[in-house]
Design a protein around this motif. Structure first.
Motif, short mmCIF file in Angstrom:
data_model
loop_
_atom_site.label_atom_id
_atom_site.label_comp_id
_atom_site.label_asym_id
_atom_site.label_seq_id
_atom_site.Cartn_x
_atom_site.Cartn_y
_atom_site.Cartn_z
N ALA A 121 3.72 -37.47 19.92
CA ALA A 121 4.63 -37.70 21.04
C ALA A 121 5.38 -36.44 21.43
O ALA A 121 5.56 -36.15 22.62
N ARG A 122 5.84 -35.69 20.44
CA ARG A 122 6.57 -34.44 20.66
C ARG A 122 6.14 -33.44 19.61
O ARG A 122 5.76 -33.80 18.50
N LEU A 123 6.25 -32.16 19.97
CA LEU A 123 5.75 -31.09 19.12
C LEU A 123 6.84 -30.07 18.86
O LEU A 123 7.52 -29.63 19.79
N ILE A 124 6.99 -29.68 17.59
CA ILE A 124 7.93 -28.63 17.22
C ILE A 124 7.17 -27.60 16.40
O ILE A 124 6.57 -27.93 15.37
N ILE A 125 7.18 -26.36 16.86
CA ILE A 125 6.45 -25.27 16.23
C ILE A 125 7.45 -24.24 15.71
O ILE A 125 8.36 -23.82 16.44
N VAL A 126 7.25 -23.83 14.46
CA VAL A 126 8.11 -22.80 13.86
C VAL A 126 7.22 -21.63 13.43
O VAL A 126 6.43 -21.75 12.49
N ASN A 127 7.32 -20.52 14.14
CA ASN A 127 6.56 -19.30 13.84
C ASN A 127 5.10 -19.61 13.50
O ASN A 127 4.63 -19.36 12.38
N ALA A 128 4.42 -20.14 14.47
CA ALA A 128 2.99 -20.40 14.37
C ALA A 128 2.39 -20.14 15.74
O ALA A 128 2.85 -20.71 16.74
N PRO A 129 1.37 -19.29 15.85
CA PRO A 129 0.88 -18.88 17.16
C PRO A 129 0.00 -19.92 17.82
O PRO A 129 -0.79 -20.61 17.16
N HIS A 130 0.14 -20.02 19.12
CA HIS A 130 -0.79 -20.83 19.92
C HIS A 130 -2.18 -20.22 19.78
O HIS A 130 -2.34 -18.99 19.82
N PRO A 131 -3.23 -21.04 19.60
CA PRO A 131 -4.56 -20.48 19.30
C PRO A 131 -5.09 -19.53 20.36
O PRO A 131 -5.71 -18.51 20.03
N TYR A 132 -4.86 -19.84 21.63
CA TYR A 132 -5.34 -18.96 22.69
C TYR A 132 -4.61 -17.62 22.66
O TYR A 132 -5.23 -16.55 22.70
#
Length: 295
Positions: A121-132
């Protein structure tokens, strides 16, 4: 230091994960995915705070600590780890949930958001790169390419032979502790060394790097550019919060450039911390997550 009761959970994917589950199951669910070379302990200062208002699930992912350690490199491809995540949610009878990921856990979280929007439903990213963006910067940003050369080292299977006994101490001091902004000692250090010393753990943890399709060119190489970099990339459709420790020496600020084009509903918050933000600056992480979820 918070201590959690871990429950072994056998998943339909064939692995058993040790899982910390805190809070009221009637509350909204939030699943926390750690990265390398940690465990659920990445979130040890975060879980109690989030559990006040959420049902918090934090597994030791496959290959880590005392969770299952399948033998083949192919057992650690991202699709299999995303499948673990969905199977874990199914086990706890959680339909849609907020997903939080740091480091490798964040890489899995990006992929889960892209491939299973029916569940995330919702996304929280902590110091992790988007693959592209990560793959693009490995070709186009010399500084990021240089910062990522450790990945090639981690993919060398001969490394594993020395990662026992005193070799774990050396690994701790040369490839982990030196990138931290806080000193790790005493009970924290002992916990890491205990997890890493479990039979097969170091090989299994490093197999996440070996199973990845990310191309890491050498500094003097010009390999063929992956075709997907020159094609449209699907957007992340979920509301997304990115918390970024700006002192990160492995993942540079270039990972944030152009992210808004790939994530239309994006909030980015900079934190004065290094790569291991969840325990270098837990108060900032908790405050940011609470404010964003409340909004």
């Amino acid at each position: 230091m918070p201590d959690f009761n871990l429950t072994p959970v056998t998943l339909s994917t064939g692995v058993t994960l040790n899982v910390a589950a805190e809070g009221d199951p009637a509350n909204p669910a939030i699943i926390l995915l750690h990265g390398f070379p940690e465990s659920h302990r990445t979130w040890r200062h975060i879980i109690p705070e989030l559990a006040r208002t959420h049902y918090v699930i934090a597994p030791d992912q496959r290959g880590y600590a005392r969770s299952s350690k399948p033998a083949q490199v192919s057992d650690y491809t991202p699709d299999k780890i995303v499948a673990d995540l969905i199977a874990l949610a199914d086990h706890y009878k959680i339909d849609r949930f907020t997903l939080v990921g740091h480091d490798w856990g964040g890489a899995i979280a990006w992929m889960a958001a892209l491939t299973r929007p029916d569940r995330i439903a919702r996304l929280i990213i902590v110091n992790a790169p988007h693959p592209y963006i990560f793959q693009k910067t490995l070709f186009d940003d010399p500084a990021q390419r240089e910062a990522s050369q450790y990945i090639t080292k981690f993919r060398d299977t001969s490394l594993d032979q020395g990662l026992i006994g005193a070799g774990l101490e050396r690994f701790f001091g040369t490839t982990f502790a030196k990138v931290l902004t806080k000193t790790v000692a005493g009970q924290d250090k002992a916990a890491y060394l205990d997890e890493w010393s479990q039979p097969g753990a170091m090989t299994a943890m490093l197999n996440w790097y070996r199973a990845s399709q990310i191309v890491v060119p050498g500094m003097d190489e010009t390999p063929e550019r992956p075709a997907f970099l020159d094609a449209p990339f699907p957007p992340v459709t979920q509301p997304t919060l990115v918390i970024w420790g700006m002192q990160d020496k492995a993942l540079l600020p270039s990972q944030l450039e152009g992210l808004d084009a790939l994530v239309p509903d994006l909030t980015v918050v900079h934190v004065d911390a290094g790569h291991f933000v969840p325990w270098e600056a837990p108060e900032a992480v908790v405050h940011t997550i609470r404010a964003w979820l409340g909004g």
